[in-house]
Design an enzyme around this catalytic site. Structure first.
Site: not given
Ligand code: IVH
Length: 671
Positions: A35, A83, A115, A136, A426
């Site tokens: 922050a 991503s 996610k 990655r 201070c």
């Molecule tokens: S699919 C090509 N499935 O989110 C698609 N990603 O913000 C590959 N992540 O780099 C990703 N849970 O590290 C996929 N159920 C899920 C996921 C997931 C977490 C992460 C992953 C990715 C990142 C992108």
């Protein structure tokens, strides 16, 4: 006193931001909260908006942030690890759905997945045996973390089943379950070690260990969510079928994955996942929806960043209410007095929060939070919690506005706020708290890296009268330490040994440790390389310092000011007397070399060079490395995850070399 000139303030802010970026990304040891960092960025953005003529392409406002680091062996991915695009609201989900039905008409079915908030990993199985794990990285090249991932119990070392593929690359997320996270932080706290801000940082930190035994002690977990490369094995038609097959091989797949037949089901999956986010036992920061049919996916394709066939629905930052028990002020190593909120501990965003920074006087006033208030605490996916504001309906009668204390809580000296500044300081350089913080910083990882000399010990030694400045560290002996409480022979010996080994860290680290305002690791390195000796710096004028590449007028003035103070020179003399190495290999440009009079800027991580070895290779051939791009820069060498310097090079038309081009240039230069 005059309000600072905007150009000057902008430069100060950029220097400050660059410094904290380095602490965060390179040293893994942030010194301020997210922050606070955001507050610097906000101020810079506002100033730049008011003075657009002062915006430069290398301003931190113009880049995504991040500093590349190369620690492990590089692993090129067979297929890029992409991503995900994000949707933050229902409408954005719908817009995504509209986009894909335009590409593939006809019914589309989906799979919904939580996610996971960890880090992406690629696992390779050859003939059913686990042979490699890679992070990655930048999506094209990752880092080899095989020994570390091998310690994760849920990652199978051998696959089970009859029809095993010859080669199978599985992708998924490594994460730290909440219970493991709480346990780890408890252990870290008991050992006096740094606490992790959240489970994701803890997972990332645990995977980046050079010693796999440490990873093994960290209870990481893994779920697969994607197939990379498959040679042999069954022909798969859908994502769901793929996951079922992976699970049959013994690979962990999240049980909360669902098949969704239409867009309404997709909404309800996202809503339900959000509603249940705390019941998973691990942190999730959203839901991912993916097209199920692999042929349809192929038709939709991907962009260079993310597939078109999937989207992440990101949850809003989590908010909870709690009681603000009090507002106090902490004193930092520069004397900065930062107000912070002490809260009735509350579990929010995956961890228990008891303290939150309030930045400065204006922030407290803007939020108008008062001791005793019920306040809203927010924690976004990342790191530091924030007090959003009071719940006014619950304010008790007579709740008093908080007033910034007039005196330092540690030494009683006045806390002063200069005109045009947002922070109080201070004013007492002898303030015991500042002293403790300065010594901790000197002994810390970014500077002299003295193991075993953490805040608690420093405080103990200062209280015992053993330390009054950083140089006193080198007068500590086993005999002087032994009489202290909680100090066994072995720990005293280890500490003295660690202190002894720190003497050879070299000039750049000493400069960082001396806590000279604005002088971050990169600028310290530049000053060290050019001057070669602290004795030279003490005699170098501000103008001469400004002439060093990577040193702007703000840093130069601050360095010069530092050494003009007698006490600081005394500390340096004590360090020298104690045998601390105050020199650095001086880099004399090689005149007449093939790269003579060419200047280079390095940005991003290179696979075959460390930053130092790339610099040495250039200098060996007579070239020069500087830290900022200008029209005079001959080449920008851009590696993985390049920073804003790449954009600046593009905008100025400076030639950009990738790693191959750089190697070719060095080779030509050498042949
Ligand atoms: S699919 C090509 N499935 O989110 C698609 N990603 O913000 C590959 N992540 O780099 C990703 N849970 O590290 C996929 N159920 C899920 C996921 C997931 C977490 C992460 C992953 C990715 C990142 C992108």
């Amino acid at each position: 006193m005059a309000v600072p000139d905007p150009a000057e303030r902008i430069e100060q802010l950029r220097t400050e931001i660059e410094y904290h970026n380095e602490r965060y990304f390179l040293e893994d040891e942030p010194e301020i909260s997210d922050a606070e960092f955001d507050a610097f960025m906000r101020e810079l953005r506002e100033l730049e908006a008011a003075h657009p003529e002062l915006v430069t392409p290398d301003s931190p406002t113009q880049s995504p942030g991040g500093v590349a680091a190369a620690t492990f062996a590089p692993v090129p991915h067979d297929v890029p690890m992409l991503s995900l695009d994000n949707a933050f609201a229902r409408e954005e989900l719908l817009a995504w759905h509209d986009r894909i039905v335009k590409i593939v008409p006809g019914p589309i079915e989906f799979v919904g997945e939580p996610k996971l908030d960890g880090l992406a990993i690629s696992l390779l199985y050859e003939q059913g045996r686990f042979t490699r794990a890679a992070t990655r990285g930048d999506g094209v090249t990752g880092e080899d973390v095989t020994p570390n991932v091998a310690t994760i119990a849920s990652v199978p070392k051998r696959l089970s089943g009859a029809d095993l593929p010859e080669r199978l690359e599985v992708r998924g997320e490594v994460f730290m379950p909440l219970q493991a996270f709480e346990d780890l932080n408890r252990r870290q706290g008991e050992a006096g070690d740094r606490l992790f801000a959240n489970p994701r940082n803890a997972a990332a930190g645990s995977l980046r260990q050079k010693d796999a035994r440490i990873t093994a002690s960290r209870a990481l977990d893994f779920f697969a969510y994607q197939l990379g490369v498959q040679r042999g094995g069954p022909k798969l038609r859908s994502h769901h079928e793929t996951l079922v097959w992976l699970a049959s091989l013994g690979i962990p797949v999240n049980p909360h994955i669902e098949q969704l037949s239409d867009v309404d089901a997709l909404y309800s999956f996202c809503d339900r996942t959000l509603e249940h986010r705390h019941l998973f036992g691990y942190e999730i920061d959203g839901a991912v929806v993916k097209v199920d049919d692999l042929a349809q996916r192929a038709e939709m394709g991907t962009t260079s960043r993310a597939p078109r066939w999937a989207i992440a629905y990101k949850f809003p930052p989590e908010e909870k209410t709690t009681i603000l028990l009090g507002i106090f002020v902490s004193i930092g190593r520069t004397g900065r007095a930062t107000p912070f909120a002490q809260l009735e501990p509350v579990f929010v965003g995956g961890s228990t929060v008891g303290l939150a920074t309030l930045h400065n006087q204006d922030e407290v006033a803007r939020k108008d939070v008062r001791p005793g208030d019920t306040v809203i605490v927010r924690k976004a996916g990342d790191v530091i919690p924030e007090v959003v504001g009071p719940v006014l309906a619950k304010r008790k009668r007579g709740a008093r506005k908080w007033v910034f204390p007039k005196n330092c809580p540690a030494c009683g000296a006045p806390l002063v706020r200069l005109v045009g500044e947002s922070d109080h300081h201070c004013v007492n350089v002898e303030c015991p708290e500042q002293r403790v913080q300065r010594i901790c910083y000197f002994a810390g990882r970014g500077a002299m890296d003295i193991e075993g000399l953490g805040e608690e010990r420093v405080r103990q030694f200062v209280d015992a009268g053993l330390l009054s400045d950083v140089a006193d560290i080198y007068s500590l002996t086993v005999a002087r330490l032994l009489p202290l409480e909680r100090m066994a022979q072995k720990s005293a010996e280890n500490l003295v040994q660690a202190i002894e080994s720190s003497k050879t860290r070299g000039l750049a680290r000493v400069l960082v440790g001396l806590n000279i305002r604005h002088l971050g690791p990169t600028a310290a390195q530049a000053v060290a390389r050019v001057t070669g000796d602290l004795a030279v710096i003490e005699k170098t004028s501000e103008e001469e310092l400004t002439a060093i590449d990577g040193v702007g007028p703000v840093i130069a003035q601050s360095v010069q000011q530092f050494f003009s103070v007698k006490d600081n020179r005394t500390v340096v003399a004590k360090l020298r007397k104690a045998g601390v190495d105050l020199t650095a290999p001086r880099v004399a440009p090689v005149a007449g070399g093939p790269l003579d009079s060419l200047t280079f800027v390095l940005t991003g991580g290179l696979a075959t060079f460390t930053r130092e070895s790339a610099q040495a290779a250039i200098e060996e051939l007579g070239g020069k490395v500087t830290s900022s791009v200008s029209k005079k820069t001959s080449y920008v060498v851009a590696g993985e995850n390049p920073g804003s310097k790449l954009a600046k090079a593009e905008s100025l038309g400076v030639t950009i070399l990738d790693e191959e081009g750089f190697q070719a240039l060095l080779k030509d230069g050498r042949s």
